[in-house]
Design a protein around this motif. Structure first.
Motif, PDB file in Angstrom:
ATOM      1  N   ASN A  73       0.869  -1.189   0.117  1.00 54.49           N
ATOM      2  CA  ASN A  73      -0.141  -0.144  -0.112  1.00 54.49           C
ATOM      3  C   ASN A  73       0.636   1.337  -0.130  1.00 54.49           C
ATOM      4  O   ASN A  73       0.689   2.086   0.931  1.00 54.49           O
TER       5      ASN A  73
ATOM      6  N   GLY B 222      -1.285  15.332  -0.396  1.00 53.40           N
ATOM      7  CA  GLY B 222      -0.969  15.640   1.088  1.00 53.40           C
ATOM      8  C   GLY B 222      -1.560  14.412   1.744  1.00 53.40           C
ATOM      9  O   GLY B 222      -1.348  14.209   3.078  1.00 53.40           O
ATOM     10  N   GLY B 223      -2.201  13.596   1.136  1.00 54.13           N
ATOM     11  CA  GLY B 223      -2.907  12.330   1.731  1.00 54.13           C
ATOM     12  C   GLY B 223      -2.028  11.204   1.943  1.00 54.13           C
ATOM     13  O   GLY B 223      -0.623  11.390   1.581  1.00 54.13           O
ATOM     14  N   PRO B 224      -2.071  10.065   2.275  1.00 54.79           N
ATOM     15  CA  PRO B 224      -3.325   9.577   3.070  1.00 54.79           C
ATOM     16  C   PRO B 224      -3.719  10.169   4.494  1.00 54.79           C
ATOM     17  O   PRO B 224      -2.614  10.395   5.402  1.00 54.79           O
ATOM     18  N   LEU B 225      -4.805  10.863   4.790  1.00 56.03           N
ATOM     19  CA  LEU B 225      -5.071  11.032   6.264  1.00 56.03           C
ATOM     20  C   LEU B 225      -4.009  12.382   6.553  1.00 56.03           C
ATOM     21  O   LEU B 225      -3.589  12.407   7.436  1.00 56.03           O
ATOM     22  N   ASN B 226      -3.554  13.247   5.538  1.00 54.45           N
ATOM     23  CA  ASN B 226      -2.677  14.360   5.705  1.00 54.45           C
ATOM     24  C   ASN B 226      -1.335  14.029   6.186  1.00 54.45           C
ATOM     25  O   ASN B 226      -0.560  14.743   6.519  1.00 54.45           O
TER      26      ASN B 226
ATOM     27  N   LEU C 224       1.025   4.270  -1.215  1.00 56.33           N
ATOM     28  CA  LEU C 224       0.654   5.812  -1.064  1.00 56.33           C
ATOM     29  C   LEU C 224      -0.718   5.707  -0.213  1.00 56.33           C
ATOM     30  O   LEU C 224      -1.302   6.571   0.120  1.00 56.33           O
ATOM     31  N   GLY C 225      -0.955   4.564   0.466  1.00 56.93           N
ATOM     32  CA  GLY C 225      -2.278   4.531   0.997  1.00 56.93           C
ATOM     33  C   GLY C 225      -2.111   4.366   2.787  1.00 56.93           C
ATOM     34  O   GLY C 225      -2.847   5.040   3.329  1.00 56.93           O
ATOM     35  N   ASP C 226      -0.667   3.899   3.077  1.00 59.24           N
ATOM     36  CA  ASP C 226      -0.517   3.685   4.500  1.00 59.24           C
ATOM     37  C   ASP C 226       0.123   4.835   4.757  1.00 59.24           C
ATOM     38  O   ASP C 226       1.246   5.134   4.337  1.00 59.24           O
ATOM     39  N   PRO C 227      -0.039   5.594   6.013  1.00 56.34           N
ATOM     40  CA  PRO C 227       0.632   6.841   6.152  1.00 56.34           C
ATOM     41  C   PRO C 227       2.179   6.649   6.335  1.00 56.34           C
ATOM     42  O   PRO C 227       2.905   7.524   5.990  1.00 56.34           O
TER      43      PRO C 227
END
Lengths: 315, 439
Positions: free
Chosen positions: A166, A256-260, A168-171
């Motif tokens: 993941n 800016g993601g995920p979750l900033n 670019l999905g996991d911070p």
């Protein structure tokens, strides 16, 4: 005869005030500097001053603001997303700069050796720096795609991972991914500039040290590094500035993601100011970057350039 | 009787409005009873619009524009910008008082600088009267609380549920469930049977991310603010929505929390997702290519499932036409929009857009395009199911800024992925929204 000749010589013409002023070295100096000064004022001082001013107003897009003092900064003080972006910016800058320096220096040392096709290799090394950021960011976007990543695919084929990564999905992984992309892009700048510095070190110093029985590590530590430190100071100042103010990579890869988790101060400033319409707050975030940038410059110039440090001594 | 300068000016304006001082080339047919605007002599216009996704949209718009130019002699330059550049460009044009004369903008953009826009109430009222009235949702994006239109709602870019029929059948479902409960069961069945899963964007995706997050919250009765603009997002309804999102997320394909607008399209083309939400463009990307024929033939669509509130409510994307006050040719700009919104032109444009643009006026919904393909049909309801951003509060800076800051998207993603509990995510969204709504 001599007297006659002297009498016939024309009397020196009196210079006008304008001519005297124009011949004055100081006046001329100011005149020649004026275009540059006007240019700097128009494109540097004015926008910067306007930005600082906007940070103290509640200006919104389409509406002139009023002076609100430190209200924007007070509001940002209590904004968790802002502090997250500050943390992200520091982490991004710190880790990426260190990696760029280490890998860049290593690459420069390699390129300084006698290699076949030296010029060609050096040109190729510069490529990541030459490619427009947006294009390289789009390439990384595919490389880090949750479903179609070439890296994931390769690792899967090698049997090293089972599912998809993941990127670019996991911070945490997203932070590492954007840092990796920035490092890839920034290494050539550091490497080529340090290479130029390496070539200014007189070979006689190394020869003398070798005769004295110095090991290659000792030669690097006591000759190469101190001699290189002025250029390291300049390169790292620029590198830190470029990294700290990075925008394009993040904007293309994650917004800016995920979750900033990858929001930098620059991207947050844009998001609040332009799509969000809050020019005052966006300007305040941008202005909040200035002290950190000044700090980085101070450190480089007054720290790394110290003669004692350069000579391997302590403060 | 004395004639003042003011009388003269008023008289001249009246004559101009009646078209009696216009040159022959500037007169074109206008509906009886409609406000008449005669383009100023020598007028030229510049329109900045979002880059069309569908070729037919572009062609129809330009053809309509040419018809207007032929009828009036007013040359109109149509510039296009990528979707995300429209908002900043419009803002800058409004701010500096220069640039295009007209723009097609998004969402609540007109409410960020209403005083910089020409009042188009008379045109909007006339269009509403002649063409069956405005749909309530899109109307909210054009009309201010005091009843004045600062923009003409143009169309809703519908966001629909899209799925592979063969995939849901393998999961034991003949049809797509129409409620959120059944929809969750379907997604769970897809995951359990190792079929192409559901996937919805939860990253900072302007279109898809906002559509999904708003649907989740609104369908359960949550809302960001009340009528007065007071932030009420931290409510039991929102918590219920976030709990639902959490269950739904467990069935998703990996990586959706990092998805931007394009990611679900890629995954769809690769056959990696069985259910997603998108504009009709996702269908066209397969329909027009022979290699994707299998996916195109297998594609079905519907509106998003109805939640506990009992009626379909969706955000969609809305576009409106605005005229900047800085235009030198206000009458030409008004006449241009009047012309473009008239039935022949609008029919051609809606038809050319291949179900991508759902009209904001009820009178244009009879377009044959909606029955031309079964996949189109749900998109015809986009304007009807639309609820404006920032519901139920006033549109303006706060609603736009809250959306731009992805407050709703982040809240849903935080809760869905388990980064925060639903209660924590709702509380955090409340704090963030309060900053913008200035509590």
């Amino acid at each position: 005869m001599a007297t006659t000749a002297a009498l016939s010589r024309p009397a020196p013409r009196e210079t006008t005030l304008a001519e005297r002023i124009l011949q004055d070295r100081n006046v001329l100096g100011i005149l020649f500097m004026l275009p540059a000064a006007a240019f700097l004022f128009l494109f540097l001082t004015y926008p910067l001053g306007l930005g600082v001013y906007l940070g103290f107003t509640d200006t919104r897009i389409g509406r002139a603001g009023v002076w609100v003092g430190f209200e924007n900064y007070e509001s940002l003080w209590g904004d968790s997303v802002f502090w997250l972006s500050v943390f992200n910016t520091f982490l991004y800058t710190f880790v990426a700069s260190i990696l760029k320096f280490m890998l860049g220096l290593w690459l420069a040392l390699l390129l300084n050796e006698h290699l076949p096709f030296k010029a060609l290799i050096r040109a190729i090394v510069l490529l990541p720096w030459v490619v427009p950021t947006v294009l390289s960011a789009i390439a990384f976007w595919w490389i880090f795609d949750a479903q179609f990543s070439i890296v994931t695919w390769s690792l899967q084929k090698l049997g090293l991972v089972q599912g998809s990564i993941n990127w670019l999905g996991d911070p945490q992984i997203a932070r590492a991914s954007v840092i990796a992309a920035n490092v890839w892009r920034g290494i050539p700048f550091v490497a080529i500039t340090l290479l130029a510095g390496l070539q200014t070190i007189p070979p006689s110093l190394h020869e003398a040290a070798t005769l004295d029985g110095a090991t290659s590590w000792q030669r690097f530590w006591h000759i190469t590094l101190p001699m290189l430190s002025p250029i390291i100071a300049v390169v790292m100042t620029f590198s830190v500035l470029f990294t700290f103010t990075d925008f394009q990579l993040i904007y293309v890869l994650t917004r800016g993601g995920p979750l900033n988790a990858t929001h930098l101060m620059a991207t947050l400033s844009f998001q609040r100011a332009i799509p969000g319409g809050q020019l005052g707050e966006g300007a305040a975030i941008a202005v909040a970057m200035v002290p950190f940038l000044l700090g980085a410059i101070m450190f480089s110039y007054f720290g790394l350039q110290r003669r004692r440090w350069q000579q391997g001594g302590q403060d | 009787m004395t004639i003042s300068r003011r009388d003269l000016l008023l008289g001249a304006t009246g004559l101009a409005a009646a078209g009696t001082v216009a040159s022959p080339g500037q007169v074109f047919a206008q509906a009886a009873g409609a406000p008449k605007y005669t383009p100023e002599p020598g007028a030229t216009l510049r329109l900045l619009r979002w880059a069309p996704f569908v070729k037919g949209d572009d062609e129809a718009w330009l053809a309509n524009t040419k018809k207007f130019s032929d009828a009036t002699g007013v040359q109109v330059r149509v510039d296009k910008e990528s979707w995300e550049d429209i908002r900043p460009k419009a803002a800058v044009a409004a701010n500096v008082g220069s640039g295009p004369d007209l723009m097609l903008v998004w969402f609540d953009d007109p409410f960020q600088y209403p005083e910089k826009l020409l009042d188009v109430t008379d045109i909007a009222t006339d269009l509403g009267n002649r063409f069956g009235g405005w749909y309530e949702g899109p109307k909210g994006y054009g009309q201010t609380k005091d009843g004045k239109f600062v923009a003409l709602p143009l169309a809703t870019i519908g966001n629909g549920l899209v799925w592979r029929q063969s995939v849901i059948e393998k999961a034991g479902f003949k049809d797509m469930p129409t409620d959120t409960k059944g929809f969750l069961e379907l997604c769970q069945a897809l995951a359990k049977n190792n079929l192409p899963r559901a996937g919805f964007a939860m990253g900072n995706a302007v279109g898809d991310g906002n559509n999904f997050a708003h649907w989740i919250v609104w369908s359960h009765g949550g809302q960001m603010v009340d009528e007065s603009g007071k932030v009420v997002i931290n409510s039991p309804e929102t918590i219920a929505a976030l709990n639902y999102a959490r269950e739904l997320y467990k069935t998703f394909i990996p990586g959706t929390e990092g998805w931007l607008d394009i990611n679900n399209n890629r995954a769809w083309l690769a056959g990696e997702v069985g259910v997603t939400a998108n504009g009709v463009s996702i269908y066209y990307s397969t329909k027009n290519e022979a290699r994707f024929k299998e996916i195109a033939d297998d594609t079905r669509s519907s509106i998003l499932p109805v939640g506990p509130v009992g009626k379909p409510i969706e955000l969609h994307q809305t576009t409106s036409a605005i005229i900047f006050r800085h235009t030198k040719f206000p009458n030409a700009a008004r006449a241009y929009l009047q012309f473009m919104y008239d039935k022949p032109q609008m029919d051609a444009w809606i038809g050319g857009s291949s179900a991508y643009c759902c009209p904001a006026l009820k009178g244009f919904i009879d377009n044959p395009v909606w029955n031309a393909d079964p996949v189109h049909k749900p998109y015809a309801r986009a304007s009807e199911t639309l609820r404006p951003n920032g519901y139920a509060g006033p549109l303006g800076f706060a609603s736009a800024a809250t959306m731009a800051d992805y407050v709703m998207v982040n809240m849903v993603a935080e809760a869905a992925t388990g980064q925060r509990t639903p209660e924590e995510a709702a509380k955090r969204a409340e704090t963030r929204a309060n900053r913008v709504y200035k509590v």
